[in-house]
Design a protein around this motif. Sequence first.
Motif, PDB file in Angstrom:
ATOM      1  N   MET A  49       0.685  -1.207  -0.119  1.00 27.14           N
ATOM      2  CA  MET A  49      -0.001   0.071  -0.051  1.00 27.14           C
ATOM      3  C   MET A  49       0.857   1.155  -0.076  1.00 27.14           C
ATOM      4  N   PHE A  50       2.281   1.071   0.227  1.00 21.12           N
ATOM      5  CA  PHE A  50       3.277   2.103   0.196  1.00 21.12           C
ATOM      6  C   PHE A  50       4.220   1.630  -0.397  1.00 21.12           C
ATOM      7  N   PRO A  51       4.109   1.426  -1.835  1.00 21.26           N
ATOM      8  CA  PRO A  51       5.497   0.861  -2.603  1.00 21.26           C
ATOM      9  C   PRO A  51       6.822   1.625  -2.186  1.00 21.26           C
ATOM     10  N   ALA A  52       6.982   2.684  -2.064  1.00 23.82           N
ATOM     11  CA  ALA A  52       8.303   3.092  -1.470  1.00 23.82           C
ATOM     12  C   ALA A  52       8.789   2.354  -0.311  1.00 23.82           C
ATOM     13  N   SER A  53       7.963   2.021   0.373  1.00 23.06           N
ATOM     14  CA  SER A  53       8.440   1.173   1.646  1.00 23.06           C
ATOM     15  C   SER A  53       9.441   0.132   1.324  1.00 23.06           C
ATOM     16  N   VAL A  54       9.466  -0.476   0.119  1.00 22.45           N
ATOM     17  CA  VAL A  54      10.551  -1.368  -0.249  1.00 22.45           C
ATOM     18  C   VAL A  54      11.832  -0.997  -0.010  1.00 22.45           C
ATOM     19  N   LEU A  55      11.920   0.327  -0.290  1.00 23.80           N
ATOM     20  CA  LEU A  55      13.468   0.766  -0.252  1.00 23.80           C
ATOM     21  C   LEU A  55      13.836   0.343   1.287  1.00 23.80           C
ATOM     22  N   GLN A  56      13.105   0.254   2.150  1.00 24.66           N
ATOM     23  CA  GLN A  56      13.512  -0.126   3.545  1.00 24.66           C
ATOM     24  C   GLN A  56      14.477  -1.550   3.657  1.00 24.66           C
ATOM     25  N   LEU A  57      14.345  -2.113   2.606  1.00 24.43           N
ATOM     26  CA  LEU A  57      14.995  -3.303   2.505  1.00 24.43           C
ATOM     27  C   LEU A  57      16.245  -3.448   1.711  1.00 24.43           C
ATOM     28  N   HIS A  58      16.313  -2.171   0.961  1.00 27.44           N
ATOM     29  CA  HIS A  58      17.599  -1.879   0.007  1.00 27.44           C
ATOM     30  C   HIS A  58      18.657  -1.856   0.727  1.00 27.44           C
ATOM     31  N   PRO A  59      19.906  -2.326   0.470  1.00 31.15           N
ATOM     32  CA  PRO A  59      21.158  -2.053   1.279  1.00 31.15           C
ATOM     33  C   PRO A  59      22.065  -0.709   0.953  1.00 31.15           C
ATOM     34  N   ASP A  60      21.577  -0.017   0.031  1.00 30.19           N
ATOM     35  CA  ASP A  60      22.207   1.090  -0.325  1.00 30.19           C
ATOM     36  C   ASP A  60      21.410   2.384  -0.932  1.00 30.19           C
ATOM     37  N   THR A  61      20.558   2.672  -0.165  1.00 32.77           N
ATOM     38  CA  THR A  61      19.437   3.854  -0.520  1.00 32.77           C
ATOM     39  C   THR A  61      19.875   4.978   0.172  1.00 32.77           C
ATOM     40  N   THR A  62      19.641   5.987  -0.441  1.00 34.18           N
ATOM     41  CA  THR A  62      20.224   7.453  -0.089  1.00 34.18           C
ATOM     42  C   THR A  62      18.796   8.315  -0.145  1.00 34.18           C
ATOM     43  N   LEU A  63      17.980   8.943   0.607  1.00 30.16           N
ATOM     44  CA  LEU A  63      17.321  10.031   0.264  1.00 30.16           C
ATOM     45  C   LEU A  63      17.664  11.394   0.274  1.00 30.16           C
ATOM     46  N   ILE A  64      17.386  12.105  -0.749  1.00 23.86           N
ATOM     47  CA  ILE A  64      17.679  13.559  -0.560  1.00 23.86           C
ATOM     48  C   ILE A  64      16.500  14.434  -0.658  1.00 23.86           C
ATOM     49  N   ILE A  65      15.953  14.948   0.647  1.00 26.57           N
ATOM     50  CA  ILE A  65      14.617  15.571   0.747  1.00 26.57           C
ATOM     51  C   ILE A  65      14.755  16.954   1.604  1.00 26.57           C
ATOM     52  N   ASP A  66      13.980  17.705   1.169  1.00 25.91           N
ATOM     53  CA  ASP A  66      14.152  19.162   1.742  1.00 25.91           C
ATOM     54  C   ASP A  66      13.166  18.999   3.211  1.00 25.91           C
ATOM     55  N   GLU A  67      13.484  20.168   3.848  1.00 27.16           N
ATOM     56  CA  GLU A  67      12.738  20.195   5.360  1.00 27.16           C
ATOM     57  C   GLU A  67      11.255  19.953   5.361  1.00 27.16           C
ATOM     58  N   ALA A  68      10.596  20.412   4.184  1.00 25.30           N
ATOM     59  CA  ALA A  68       9.145  20.272   4.109  1.00 25.30           C
ATOM     60  C   ALA A  68       8.653  18.837   3.851  1.00 25.30           C
ATOM     61  N   ALA A  69       9.597  18.003   3.080  1.00 30.09           N
ATOM     62  CA  ALA A  69       9.342  16.612   2.699  1.00 30.09           C
ATOM     63  C   ALA A  69       9.596  15.913   4.120  1.00 30.09           C
ATOM     64  N   ALA A  70      10.522  16.415   5.067  1.00 37.74           N
ATOM     65  CA  ALA A  70      10.939  15.753   5.965  1.00 37.74           C
ATOM     66  C   ALA A  70      10.051  15.793   7.256  1.00 37.74           C
ATOM     67  N   SER A  71       9.065  16.890   7.062  1.00 36.33           N
ATOM     68  CA  SER A  71       8.519  17.256   8.248  1.00 36.33           C
ATOM     69  C   SER A  71       7.578  16.377   8.936  1.00 36.33           C
ATOM     70  N   LYS A  72       7.151  15.290   8.604  1.00 39.11           N
ATOM     71  CA  LYS A  72       6.593  14.612   9.271  1.00 39.11           C
ATOM     72  C   LYS A  72       7.114  13.142   9.762  1.00 39.11           C
ATOM     73  N   LEU A  73       8.394  13.371   9.627  1.00 38.98           N
ATOM     74  CA  LEU A  73       9.351  12.147  10.298  1.00 38.98           C
ATOM     75  C   LEU A  73       9.462  12.234  11.737  1.00 38.98           C
ATOM     76  N   GLY A  74       8.832  10.971  12.253  1.00 38.17           N
ATOM     77  CA  GLY A  74       8.971  11.040  13.596  1.00 38.17           C
ATOM     78  C   GLY A  74      10.335  11.057  14.510  1.00 38.17           C
ATOM     79  N   ARG A  75      11.084  10.730  13.779  1.00 37.36           N
ATOM     80  CA  ARG A  75      12.651  10.588  14.292  1.00 37.36           C
ATOM     81  C   ARG A  75      13.618  11.485  13.510  1.00 37.36           C
ATOM     82  N   ILE A  76      13.131  12.779  13.124  1.00 39.13           N
ATOM     83  CA  ILE A  76      13.673  13.620  12.334  1.00 39.13           C
ATOM     84  C   ILE A  76      14.948  14.102  13.104  1.00 39.13           C
TER      85      ILE A  76
END
Length: 161
Positions: A121-148
């Motif tokens: 139901m959240f296809p991008a969650s599959v990246l949690q299993l990837h051994p080498d994933t980098t996210l480049i996000i701005d503050e607005a896109a990061a604003s709902k992360l619980g562990r920011i």
Amino acid sequence: NNTNVPDGLSHDIPAYCQQYEEKIASSGGIDLQLLGIGRDGHLGFNEPGGSLQSRTRKVVLASETREDNSRYFESAEEVPMFAISMGLKTISEARECLLLANGENKAEAVKSCVEGPLTAMFPASVLQLHPDTTLIIDEAAASKLGRIDYYKWVESAEVSN
């Protein structure tokens, strides 16, 4: 020469998708998979509810995806109902994944990608299993992360080492 985006105008889509997968395999795989994320958590055009084991194929676009992409077309009627997308399994086999996201409208999707459960139901969650994933996000896109605060601390610790 090293960038290969699926051709949505192919006349024989199943054959094209098979050839696309074969081209990836014969070239030794994907070194860097550049990704975007939809506000509903889709990755590529892998809409919520699709298979986590999918390969390159024709997909039906969700109304939200069509709406979000309408800015690239002169009218809403011109926005395609279908797309060719690399499947989540194909994406997951890349040696490195780089996901870019910006804006508050992506914040919930980024949260689901990083902190949510692994689910179709959240296809991008599959990246949690990837051994080498980098996210480049701005503050607005990061604003709902619980562990920011933790993520910022980790980033600063990695930069200083």
